[in-house]
Enzyme design. Structure first.
Site, short mmCIF file in Angstrom:
data_model
loop_
_atom_site.label_atom_id
_atom_site.label_comp_id
_atom_site.label_asym_id
_atom_site.label_seq_id
_atom_site.Cartn_x
_atom_site.Cartn_y
_atom_site.Cartn_z
N ARG A 104 29.61 30.01 17.63
CA ARG A 104 28.62 29.00 17.28
C ARG A 104 28.84 28.57 15.85
O ARG A 104 28.84 29.40 14.95
CB ARG A 104 27.24 29.62 17.41
N THR A 108 25.92 23.61 12.58
CA THR A 108 25.44 22.71 13.64
C THR A 108 24.88 23.47 14.84
O THR A 108 24.23 22.86 15.70
CB THR A 108 26.60 21.85 14.17
N ASP A 200 21.93 39.56 15.17
CA ASP A 200 23.22 39.02 15.62
C ASP A 200 23.90 40.05 16.53
O ASP A 200 24.31 41.12 16.08
CB ASP A 200 24.10 38.73 14.40
N ASP A 203 27.62 41.07 15.68
CA ASP A 203 27.70 41.92 14.47
C ASP A 203 27.18 43.31 14.75
O ASP A 203 27.75 44.30 14.28
CB ASP A 203 26.89 41.28 13.33
C1 PRP Z 1 26.23 34.48 19.92
C2 PRP Z 1 25.89 34.99 21.31
C3 PRP Z 1 26.06 33.77 22.15
C4 PRP Z 1 25.61 32.68 21.23
C5 PRP Z 1 24.22 32.26 21.64
O1 PRP Z 1 27.58 34.38 19.73
O2 PRP Z 1 26.69 36.05 21.70
O3 PRP Z 1 27.37 33.55 22.60
O4 PRP Z 1 25.58 33.22 19.91
O5 PRP Z 1 23.80 31.18 20.91
P1 PRP Z 1 23.55 29.74 21.55
O6 PRP Z 1 22.79 29.96 22.80
O7 PRP Z 1 22.75 29.06 20.49
O8 PRP Z 1 24.88 29.08 21.78
P2 PRP Z 1 28.21 33.97 18.32
O9 PRP Z 1 28.40 32.50 18.23
O10 PRP Z 1 27.41 34.61 17.22
O11 PRP Z 1 29.67 34.56 18.40
P3 PRP Z 1 30.14 36.09 18.50
O12 PRP Z 1 29.73 36.60 19.84
O13 PRP Z 1 31.62 35.96 18.37
O14 PRP Z 1 29.50 36.86 17.38
N1 URA Z 2 23.26 34.76 18.54
C1 URA Z 2 22.85 36.02 18.27
O1 URA Z 2 23.68 36.94 18.21
N2 URA Z 2 21.55 36.24 18.06
C2 URA Z 2 20.63 35.27 18.12
O2 URA Z 2 19.43 35.55 17.92
C3 URA Z 2 21.06 33.96 18.41
C4 URA Z 2 22.38 33.73 18.63
#
Ligand code: PRP
Ligand code: URA
Length: 209
Positions: A104, A108, A200, A203
């Site tokens: 994400r 944005t 997160d 993380d």
């Molecule tokens: C997180 C989560 C989803 C996304 C959800 O991933 O695991 O994939 O955010 O958010 P959304 O519904 O607003 O799209 P992230 O983008 O943090 O990537 P990561 O899993 O690599 O940490």
């Molecule tokens: N992605 C995450 O990991 N946590 C949130 O709360 C939203 C998006």
């Protein structure tokens, strides 16, 4: 419109409490996510078709049942979806696993696709898309679109925690997709994080931060 199921099983809810807890460290967080994923898989597969067979016990023949119907495929959304795959595979070891890589954009909140690798017989499989967080819904939405584009027809979405905003986005764009959750939370904050959420997910699973 797709259905939304929130699992209120006491074990799922108990473990989710500790997943949310900010004092839960990476090792325990990972173990709990794995366990909840397995429990959710048990619930999600409740409606899988079975067929009658006979099995020879050491004593006699027993009328019995085995799974029938479509084979399963799991598609975690990288990274955080990876944390739930092994839990599901403990119950469904024959499922093939594809991957969709999205992150994400922090400004944005729009998902950016960087990797797609799916089983080549994806159109013949019942697909479970896996991601702990359904926030704005952008990532799940794009992942499902990417999977449909490559031929998948039967798709379910499995997340730990969702915001109502994300559920609406997926329902609108993919009315054929049922959504399975451990919790429906209140809302998103200004940074697109789920409130109260768990922070997160990526993380916390991988210790990056
Ligand atoms: C997180 C989560 C989803 C996304 C959800 O991933 O695991 O994939 O955010 O958010 P959304 O519904 O607003 O799209 P992230 O983008 O943090 O990537 P990561 O899993 O690599 O940490
Ligand atoms: N992605 C995450 O990991 N946590 C949130 O709360 C939203 C998006």
């Amino acid at each position: 419109m797709g259905n939304v199921f929130v699992f209120d099983h006491p074990l799922i809810q108990h473990k989710l409490t500790y997943i949310r807890d900010k004092n839960t460290g990476t090792k325990e967080f990972r173990e709990l996510v794995d366990e909840v994923a397995m429990l959710m898989a048990f619930e999600i597969t409740r409606d899988l078709p079975v067929k009658e067979v006979n099995v020879e016990t050491p004593v006699t023949t027993a009328p019995s049942k085995v799974l029938a119907g479509k084979k399963l495929g799991l598609v975690p959304i990288l990274r955080a979806g990876l944390g739930m795959v092994d839990g599901v595979r403990k119950l469904i070891p024959a499922a093939k696993v594809g991957h969709v890589g999205l992150y994400r954009d922090p400004k944005t909140f729009k998902p950016v696709e960087y990797y797609v690798k799916l089983p080549n017989d994806i159109e013949e499989r019942e697909i479970i898309v896996i991601d702990p967080m359904l926030a704005t819904g952008g990532s799940a939405n794009d992942a499902i679109t990417a999977i449909k584009k490559r031929g998948a027809k039967n798709i379910r979405l499995m997340c730990l925690i969702a915001a109502p905003e994300g559920v609406e986005v997926v329902k609108e764009a993919h009315p054929d997709v049922d959504i399975y959750l451990a919790a429906m939370d209140d809302r998103l904050d200004d940074h697109g994080y789920i409130i109260p959420g768990l922070g997160d997910a990526g993380d916390r699973l991988f210790g990056t931060k």
